[in-house]
Design a protein around this motif. Sequence first.
Motif, short mmCIF file in Angstrom:
data_model
loop_
_atom_site.label_atom_id
_atom_site.label_comp_id
_atom_site.label_asym_id
_atom_site.label_seq_id
_atom_site.Cartn_x
_atom_site.Cartn_y
_atom_site.Cartn_z
N LYS A 198 0.89 -1.18 0.03
CA LYS A 198 -0.05 0.12 0.22
C LYS A 198 0.91 1.33 0.08
O LYS A 198 0.58 2.15 -0.72
CB LYS A 198 -1.05 -0.08 1.23
N ALA A 199 2.06 1.19 0.74
CA ALA A 199 2.88 2.23 0.62
C ALA A 199 3.29 2.72 -0.73
O ALA A 199 3.34 3.90 -1.12
CB ALA A 199 4.15 2.15 1.59
N THR A 200 3.61 1.32 -1.32
CA THR A 200 4.29 1.69 -2.94
C THR A 200 3.07 2.40 -3.63
O THR A 200 3.24 3.17 -4.52
CB THR A 200 4.55 0.41 -3.28
N ALA A 201 1.74 1.63 -3.55
CA ALA A 201 0.85 2.29 -4.33
C ALA A 201 0.40 3.65 -4.13
O ALA A 201 0.03 4.55 -4.95
CB ALA A 201 -0.41 1.51 -3.90
N ILE A 202 0.55 4.27 -2.79
CA ILE A 202 0.35 5.64 -2.75
C ILE A 202 1.49 6.49 -3.26
O ILE A 202 0.99 7.32 -3.97
CB ILE A 202 0.35 5.97 -0.80
N VAL A 203 2.49 6.05 -3.23
CA VAL A 203 3.69 6.82 -3.65
C VAL A 203 3.43 6.82 -5.34
O VAL A 203 3.69 7.91 -5.99
CB VAL A 203 5.01 6.23 -3.53
N LYS A 204 3.22 5.60 -5.88
CA LYS A 204 3.04 5.52 -7.46
C LYS A 204 1.80 6.45 -7.88
O LYS A 204 1.77 6.98 -9.02
CB LYS A 204 2.75 3.85 -7.71
N TYR A 205 0.87 6.38 -7.18
CA TYR A 205 -0.24 7.23 -7.43
C TYR A 205 -0.13 8.64 -7.33
O TYR A 205 -0.47 9.54 -8.10
CB TYR A 205 -1.56 7.13 -6.31
N ILE A 254 -7.26 1.39 -0.15
CA ILE A 254 -7.45 1.95 1.03
C ILE A 254 -8.77 2.78 0.78
O ILE A 254 -9.20 3.58 0.13
CB ILE A 254 -6.61 3.50 0.99
N GLY A 255 -9.90 1.98 1.88
CA GLY A 255 -11.19 2.39 1.68
C GLY A 255 -11.55 3.25 3.11
O GLY A 255 -10.70 3.94 3.60
N ASP A 256 -12.71 3.34 3.21
CA ASP A 256 -13.21 4.36 4.30
C ASP A 256 -12.64 3.76 5.67
O ASP A 256 -12.33 4.75 6.32
CB ASP A 256 -14.79 4.05 4.49
N LYS A 257 -12.71 2.58 6.02
CA LYS A 257 -12.18 2.39 7.33
C LYS A 257 -10.89 2.55 7.59
O LYS A 257 -10.42 2.77 8.66
CB LYS A 257 -12.52 0.47 7.44
N THR A 258 -9.99 1.93 6.43
CA THR A 258 -8.54 2.18 6.80
C THR A 258 -8.16 3.82 6.70
O THR A 258 -7.52 4.13 7.59
CB THR A 258 -7.79 1.89 5.42
N PHE A 259 -8.90 4.57 6.07
CA PHE A 259 -8.79 6.11 6.06
C PHE A 259 -9.27 6.66 7.23
O PHE A 259 -8.63 7.70 7.86
CB PHE A 259 -9.71 6.87 4.97
N GLU A 260 -10.30 6.13 8.03
CA GLU A 260 -10.60 6.55 9.44
C GLU A 260 -9.58 6.29 10.35
O GLU A 260 -9.29 7.40 11.20
CB GLU A 260 -11.98 5.73 9.87
N LYS A 261 -8.76 5.23 10.09
CA LYS A 261 -7.42 5.11 11.12
C LYS A 261 -6.33 6.12 10.86
O LYS A 261 -5.50 6.40 11.76
CB LYS A 261 -6.81 3.84 10.81
N LEU A 262 -6.37 6.55 9.42
CA LEU A 262 -5.23 7.04 9.17
C LEU A 262 -5.41 9.04 9.20
O LEU A 262 -4.50 9.70 9.39
CB LEU A 262 -4.80 7.10 7.60
#
Length: 214
Positions: free
Chosen positions: A174-181, A200-208
């Motif tokens: 996921k870290a690689t996916a964020i950087v590439k995006y 990265i969905g809603d639940k994951t984003f709530e934690k972040l």
Amino acid sequence: MIRSFLTEQWRKLLIPIAAIAVLSSVLFFPREQADITSEERGLTLFETIEEPAEEMEPPAEILAEVAVLPILVDVKGAVKHPGLYSLTEGDRLHDAVEKAGGYRDDADTRLLNHAQKLLDESVVYVPVAGEEPPVFEQPSTTAAGGGDSDSALININTANETEFQQLPGIGPSKATAIVKYREANGAFSQLDGLKEVSGIGDKTFEKLEALITL
């Protein structure tokens, strides 16, 4: 009579002069000699004082050993020899995989950043093809202690893959996916732009949300 008188007068003048001369020689000449001797003695001592030896610098090999810090990395998943491996600060993910004997034939390496620098207590997980890799807590690079709370937030527009993995629910893929995006679409304009990244969905984003900034 006159000659005798003159002789007597000269005698009276010469005696005091002679006495003054003798007294002067006693008072002045020894002191001058002593001063000369002292100066000579001082010069001799000065000349015999050894200059302090220059401080020896340690050999470059020793400095290099001191500068390099050991780290311990846990290599898991589709590698030939999973386990704990001792590396050095500044080593890359590729180095850890090499220590573990390399990838298995079923390893999926597409989302792994082989150039990623490793930290002490890092986890390197190599997924099998088609597998969603589990999330492991990664060591934080944020210095401990007080200070502005904003300094502990992860800036999603400047963070690298290692920094993203400090966030809950963000593993290597996921870290690689964020950087590439971010590289493909430019900087994020708002925090919830992270939800546009695959995985990265809603639940994951709530934690972040409370841990990130722009």
